[in-house]
Design a protein around this motif. Sequence first.
Motif, mmCIF file in Angstrom:
data_model
loop_
_atom_site.group_PDB
_atom_site.id
_atom_site.type_symbol
_atom_site.label_atom_id
_atom_site.label_comp_id
_atom_site.label_asym_id
_atom_site.label_seq_id
_atom_site.Cartn_x
_atom_site.Cartn_y
_atom_site.Cartn_z
ATOM 1 N N LEU A 213 0.705 -1.213 -0.077
ATOM 2 C CA LEU A 213 -0.090 -0.216 0.059
ATOM 3 C C LEU A 213 0.873 1.112 0.105
ATOM 4 O O LEU A 213 1.630 1.488 0.995
ATOM 5 C CB LEU A 213 -0.777 -0.129 1.183
ATOM 6 C CG LEU A 213 -1.608 -1.197 1.357
ATOM 7 C CD1 LEU A 213 -2.374 -1.252 2.887
ATOM 8 C CD2 LEU A 213 -2.603 -1.530 0.196
ATOM 9 N N ARG A 214 0.814 2.058 -0.992
ATOM 10 C CA ARG A 214 1.729 3.213 -1.225
ATOM 11 C C ARG A 214 0.962 4.369 -0.328
ATOM 12 O O ARG A 214 -0.151 4.375 -0.444
ATOM 13 C CB ARG A 214 1.814 3.615 -2.474
ATOM 14 C CG ARG A 214 2.331 2.569 -3.665
ATOM 15 C CD ARG A 214 2.636 3.064 -4.744
ATOM 16 N NE ARG A 214 3.247 1.936 -5.686
ATOM 17 C CZ ARG A 214 4.673 1.599 -5.719
ATOM 18 N NH1 ARG A 214 5.251 2.250 -4.934
ATOM 19 N NH2 ARG A 214 4.874 0.525 -6.565
ATOM 20 N N GLY A 215 2.106 5.048 0.362
ATOM 21 C CA GLY A 215 1.821 6.289 1.128
ATOM 22 C C GLY A 215 2.189 7.457 0.536
ATOM 23 O O GLY A 215 2.887 7.415 -0.431
ATOM 24 N N THR B 194 6.658 6.524 0.681
ATOM 25 C CA THR B 194 6.750 5.496 1.571
ATOM 26 C C THR B 194 5.593 4.506 1.234
ATOM 27 O O THR B 194 4.911 4.779 0.438
ATOM 28 C CB THR B 194 6.376 5.935 2.953
ATOM 29 O OG1 THR B 194 5.217 6.783 2.956
ATOM 30 C CG2 THR B 194 7.538 7.052 3.107
ATOM 31 N N ALA B 195 5.635 3.383 1.916
ATOM 32 C CA ALA B 195 4.329 2.386 1.762
ATOM 33 C C ALA B 195 4.515 1.681 2.933
ATOM 34 O O ALA B 195 5.277 1.648 3.913
ATOM 35 C CB ALA B 195 4.860 1.471 0.746
ATOM 36 N N GLU B 196 3.355 0.446 3.089
ATOM 37 C CA GLU B 196 3.187 -0.270 3.922
ATOM 38 C C GLU B 196 3.054 -1.565 3.278
ATOM 39 O O GLU B 196 2.541 -1.849 2.160
ATOM 40 C CB GLU B 196 2.147 -0.100 4.919
ATOM 41 C CG GLU B 196 2.188 1.355 5.887
ATOM 42 C CD GLU B 196 1.234 1.434 6.754
ATOM 43 O OE1 GLU B 196 1.307 1.615 7.810
ATOM 44 O OE2 GLU B 196 -0.037 1.431 6.131
ATOM 45 N N VAL B 197 3.482 -2.665 3.700
ATOM 46 C CA VAL B 197 3.249 -4.080 3.413
ATOM 47 C C VAL B 197 2.587 -4.766 4.103
ATOM 48 O O VAL B 197 2.384 -4.891 5.507
ATOM 49 C CB VAL B 197 4.687 -4.872 2.938
ATOM 50 C CG1 VAL B 197 5.511 -5.089 4.150
ATOM 51 C CG2 VAL B 197 4.520 -6.110 2.188
ATOM 52 N N LEU C 227 3.160 -3.506 7.788
ATOM 53 C CA LEU C 227 4.702 -3.264 8.051
ATOM 54 C C LEU C 227 5.188 -2.112 7.005
ATOM 55 O O LEU C 227 5.019 -1.855 6.308
ATOM 56 C CB LEU C 227 5.582 -4.424 7.996
ATOM 57 C CG LEU C 227 5.223 -5.672 8.798
ATOM 58 C CD1 LEU C 227 5.848 -6.856 8.143
ATOM 59 C CD2 LEU C 227 5.272 -5.468 10.262
ATOM 60 N N PRO C 228 6.044 -1.239 8.112
ATOM 61 C CA PRO C 228 6.489 0.193 7.003
ATOM 62 C C PRO C 228 7.608 -0.322 6.149
ATOM 63 O O PRO C 228 8.333 -1.178 6.259
ATOM 64 C CB PRO C 228 7.087 1.022 8.090
ATOM 65 C CG PRO C 228 7.696 -0.035 9.319
ATOM 66 C CD PRO C 228 6.535 -1.171 9.135
ATOM 67 N N VAL C 229 7.428 0.331 4.921
ATOM 68 C CA VAL C 229 8.365 0.288 3.852
ATOM 69 C C VAL C 229 8.997 1.722 3.564
ATOM 70 O O VAL C 229 8.228 2.560 3.281
ATOM 71 C CB VAL C 229 7.912 -0.259 2.459
ATOM 72 C CG1 VAL C 229 8.885 -0.440 1.595
ATOM 73 C CG2 VAL C 229 7.215 -1.395 2.865
ATOM 74 N N SER C 230 10.491 2.006 4.080
ATOM 75 C CA SER C 230 10.966 3.237 3.961
ATOM 76 C C SER C 230 11.462 3.337 2.587
ATOM 77 O O SER C 230 11.225 2.678 1.567
ATOM 78 C CB SER C 230 12.222 3.104 4.695
ATOM 79 O OG SER C 230 12.938 2.253 4.260
ATOM 80 N N GLN D 226 7.617 -3.258 -9.248
ATOM 81 C CA GLN D 226 7.013 -4.191 -10.315
ATOM 82 C C GLN D 226 5.669 -4.726 -9.670
ATOM 83 O O GLN D 226 4.951 -5.523 -10.269
ATOM 84 C CB GLN D 226 7.927 -5.462 -10.597
ATOM 85 C CG GLN D 226 9.059 -5.106 -11.377
ATOM 86 C CD GLN D 226 9.011 -4.108 -12.543
ATOM 87 O OE1 GLN D 226 7.967 -4.222 -13.357
ATOM 88 N NE2 GLN D 226 9.793 -3.057 -12.409
ATOM 89 N N MET D 227 5.183 -4.594 -8.220
ATOM 90 C CA MET D 227 4.219 -5.319 -7.886
ATOM 91 C C MET D 227 2.948 -4.283 -8.083
ATOM 92 O O MET D 227 2.875 -3.109 -8.106
ATOM 93 C CB MET D 227 4.131 -5.374 -6.527
ATOM 94 C CG MET D 227 5.448 -6.425 -5.882
ATOM 95 S SD MET D 227 5.501 -6.974 -4.275
ATOM 96 C CE MET D 227 3.902 -7.757 -4.194
#
Length: 275
Positions: A244-246, A250-253, A262-265, A274-275
């Motif tokens: 989920l893009r923020g 940033t994003a969360e998985v 969970l955070p994605v920096s 590619q997802m």
Amino acid sequence: MNQSLAAPRALIADDEPLLRERLERLLAELWPELQVVGVARNGREAVALFEAERPEIAFLDIRMPGLSGIEAARAIGSDALIVFITAYDEHAVQAFEQGAADYLVKPFDEPRLAETVRRLQQRLHERSAGARLASASEPGGEQPFDGLLDQLAARLRASGVTAGPGGPWLQWIRASVGPAVKLIPVEQVSYLRSDEKYTLVVWDGGEALIRRTIRELAEELDPQRFVQVHRSVIVNLHRVVQVLRGPNDTAEVQLKDRSELLPVSRSYLHLFRQM
């Protein structure tokens, strides 16, 4: 403790039948009092044999199918004296000269094994006298056993030597869960999340804290399966359901069968382009 001195016991783990037989035969000649409680063909069998018999000594080949000797040693911990068997030169095991009981370089001869027997007997005497099992009798002081295993794994990687048939990647994580010590297969791990000193391991069977850093684990986990997505988070790519893009790159998985996000920096977002 006196019983250990009177009738010490050992296990042998190696995937080469001739070596297992030769080692067992030479041990019978050099140390008749030693009882070999069983032999294992791989690391998983070695751990199971140790849990069933609880011998004082474990001879572990570094390279074995399924579970390497290094990972088997992690599972056994300081509950037994470890002797590593390796086909590689002594520089690959220098990290253990002050911490593990000993090492044998294939093809070892009877005089070298006799020296190992003397060292093991000395260690058993120290333990019976109340010395800590992990204490090193050689000069240089003591080091935590897990740290010594990390050093050996790093030296093997640097030397181009794999610790198992598929490479040096971690296959099991040893964690205390209540009064028990569990071996967690890495393929069952959904994610790992850490603070400064501890890491939370979340797997199919629950959660556990281990005293290892994300940086250490990131170096040992297979990068085809596990990726670091944040300075404090590693996820199992096989468990990723969606990203989920923020705002601000940033994003969360979201992972399979997990409700938390969970955070994605920003610096790791490219992994999911590619997802």
